[in-house]
Design a protein around this motif. Sequence first.
Motif, PDB file in Angstrom:
ATOM      1  N   LEU A 137       0.900  -1.231   0.040  1.00  0.00           N
ATOM      2  CA  LEU A 137      -0.018  -0.002   0.011  1.00  0.00           C
ATOM      3  C   LEU A 137       0.870   1.164   0.023  1.00  0.00           C
ATOM      4  O   LEU A 137       1.597   1.568   0.841  1.00  0.00           O
ATOM      5  CB  LEU A 137      -0.984  -0.109   0.990  1.00  0.00           C
ATOM      6  N   LYS A 138       0.804   2.054  -1.119  1.00  0.00           N
ATOM      7  CA  LYS A 138       1.855   3.124  -1.290  1.00  0.00           C
ATOM      8  C   LYS A 138       1.246   4.301  -0.306  1.00  0.00           C
ATOM      9  O   LYS A 138       0.290   4.397  -0.003  1.00  0.00           O
ATOM     10  CB  LYS A 138       1.426   3.681  -2.652  1.00  0.00           C
ATOM     11  N   PRO A 139       2.319   5.119   0.286  1.00  0.00           N
ATOM     12  CA  PRO A 139       1.933   6.194   1.044  1.00  0.00           C
ATOM     13  C   PRO A 139       0.796   7.290   0.418  1.00  0.00           C
ATOM     14  O   PRO A 139      -0.014   7.879   0.995  1.00  0.00           O
ATOM     15  CB  PRO A 139       3.201   6.720   1.411  1.00  0.00           C
ATOM     16  N   SER A 140       1.104   7.333  -0.730  1.00  0.00           N
ATOM     17  CA  SER A 140       0.204   8.136  -1.415  1.00  0.00           C
ATOM     18  C   SER A 140      -1.239   7.948  -1.712  1.00  0.00           C
ATOM     19  O   SER A 140      -2.101   8.745  -1.513  1.00  0.00           O
ATOM     20  CB  SER A 140       0.729   8.553  -2.806  1.00  0.00           C
ATOM     21  N   VAL A 141      -1.366   6.579  -1.527  1.00  0.00           N
ATOM     22  CA  VAL A 141      -2.870   6.206  -1.548  1.00  0.00           C
ATOM     23  C   VAL A 141      -3.397   6.309   0.030  1.00  0.00           C
ATOM     24  O   VAL A 141      -4.694   6.580   0.220  1.00  0.00           O
ATOM     25  CB  VAL A 141      -2.833   4.615  -1.976  1.00  0.00           C
ATOM     26  N   ILE A 142      -2.469   5.960   0.988  1.00  0.00           N
ATOM     27  CA  ILE A 142      -2.888   6.096   2.368  1.00  0.00           C
ATOM     28  C   ILE A 142      -3.332   7.441   2.620  1.00  0.00           C
ATOM     29  O   ILE A 142      -4.107   7.911   3.271  1.00  0.00           O
ATOM     30  CB  ILE A 142      -1.767   5.855   3.306  1.00  0.00           C
ATOM     31  N   SER A 143      -2.605   8.508   1.962  1.00  0.00           N
ATOM     32  CA  SER A 143      -2.762   9.879   2.113  1.00  0.00           C
ATOM     33  C   SER A 143      -4.106  10.252   1.460  1.00  0.00           C
ATOM     34  O   SER A 143      -4.799  11.138   2.134  1.00  0.00           O
ATOM     35  CB  SER A 143      -1.667  10.759   1.580  1.00  0.00           C
ATOM     36  N   GLN A 144      -4.316   9.900   0.353  1.00  0.00           N
ATOM     37  CA  GLN A 144      -5.894   9.967  -0.172  1.00  0.00           C
ATOM     38  C   GLN A 144      -6.804   9.533   0.708  1.00  0.00           C
ATOM     39  O   GLN A 144      -7.935  10.132   0.803  1.00  0.00           O
ATOM     40  CB  GLN A 144      -5.661   9.608  -1.617  1.00  0.00           C
ATOM     41  N   LEU A 145      -6.730   8.239   0.990  1.00  0.00           N
ATOM     42  CA  LEU A 145      -7.819   7.697   1.806  1.00  0.00           C
ATOM     43  C   LEU A 145      -7.772   8.807   3.242  1.00  0.00           C
ATOM     44  O   LEU A 145      -8.868   8.790   3.658  1.00  0.00           O
ATOM     45  CB  LEU A 145      -7.461   6.419   2.196  1.00  0.00           C
ATOM     46  N   TRP A 146      -6.774   8.957   3.837  1.00  0.00           N
ATOM     47  CA  TRP A 146      -6.858   9.646   5.084  1.00  0.00           C
ATOM     48  C   TRP A 146      -7.269  11.318   4.825  1.00  0.00           C
ATOM     49  O   TRP A 146      -8.283  11.101   5.800  1.00  0.00           O
ATOM     50  CB  TRP A 146      -5.363  10.153   5.400  1.00  0.00           C
ATOM     51  N   THR A 147      -7.361  11.702   3.809  1.00  0.00           N
ATOM     52  CA  THR A 147      -7.879  13.189   3.532  1.00  0.00           C
ATOM     53  C   THR A 147      -9.513  12.880   3.266  1.00  0.00           C
ATOM     54  O   THR A 147     -10.366  13.715   3.600  1.00  0.00           O
ATOM     55  CB  THR A 147      -7.368  13.860   2.170  1.00  0.00           C
ATOM     56  N   LYS A 148      -9.807  11.685   2.907  1.00  0.00           N
ATOM     57  CA  LYS A 148     -11.369  11.442   3.079  1.00  0.00           C
ATOM     58  C   LYS A 148     -12.001  11.236   4.465  1.00  0.00           C
ATOM     59  O   LYS A 148     -13.226  11.360   4.605  1.00  0.00           O
ATOM     60  CB  LYS A 148     -11.658  10.072   2.327  1.00  0.00           C
ATOM     61  N   ILE A 149     -11.235  10.775   5.386  1.00  0.00           N
ATOM     62  CA  ILE A 149     -11.735  10.857   6.596  1.00  0.00           C
ATOM     63  C   ILE A 149     -11.489  12.094   7.431  1.00  0.00           C
ATOM     64  O   ILE A 149     -12.274  12.591   8.085  1.00  0.00           O
ATOM     65  CB  ILE A 149     -10.969   9.555   7.421  1.00  0.00           C
ATOM     66  N   ASP A 150     -10.154  12.563   7.241  1.00  0.00           N
ATOM     67  CA  ASP A 150      -9.956  13.949   8.124  1.00  0.00           C
ATOM     68  C   ASP A 150     -10.543  14.846   7.131  1.00  0.00           C
ATOM     69  O   ASP A 150      -9.659  15.830   6.727  1.00  0.00           O
ATOM     70  CB  ASP A 150      -8.365  14.107   8.446  1.00  0.00           C
TER      71      ASP A 150
END
Length: 254
Positions: free
Chosen positions: A145-158
Amino acid sequence: FAKNNGKVLTEFIDEKSKRSKFGYFLNTIIRSIDHYNAEKTKRSHMKRNKKASLSKPKSEDDGEDDDDMKKSPAVSPSPNSTNGSHLLATSVSPPANGKRASAKLNFADINIQKNILEDSNKREESLQLVASNNNGLITFFREKLKPSVISQLWTKIDVQNKGYIEINAFPDLLALIAVLYKVKMHQHRTKTNEKPAMDAKAVRGHCEHIAMWIAENYVFDQNRNFQLNQSEFTSKFAEWAEEYVMVDGAVMDF
């Protein structure tokens, strides 16, 4: 946000899913989050305007504004819908008469936290999710799981860009990651690009026990406040999940 960034994530999903029905399903969730965020921001502005109007002497125009505000729906979100978490929230099972129940779990409630942690079925669901295939989800998170994908998922939550998420949003974040993992495992197992049939609410339910366990053991402060930032989650989640599997999801007394 969707205009500037959401397109990147949805295009990534379309590319990986070959525009399948599952990809469409996941993108629908994401678009629903964006819609909820927009409505929430709008209601927040209305609430601030109402407070400002109450602080001024009333004129005839002010009275009309107050009347309009009274006709508006309540602007405060329910405690369990913070940061868009209601979109994957676990619903109470429908009653026997077939009517749909509307109650949602509020993970900020210490009694609900305790009930989940003491629920052996929920513990088995989380352990099965995390520990199956030789800790496959942990390996996926750490290596695939690429950090860039985690970042995009994170912004959907935060969604308010606070720099951290709260307890009600944590199971949703884990659920999105679990969905991506299940797709990857299915494709590897079948050697196809097919997508498995999945119930997003069920996946979220399977994440509840490990989410509450991590919160209890690693995130809550002395006042039981939950604030988890992206950097800590990205660097620590795999380690926390390994510890969870090692102790078989065992829970210490509160």
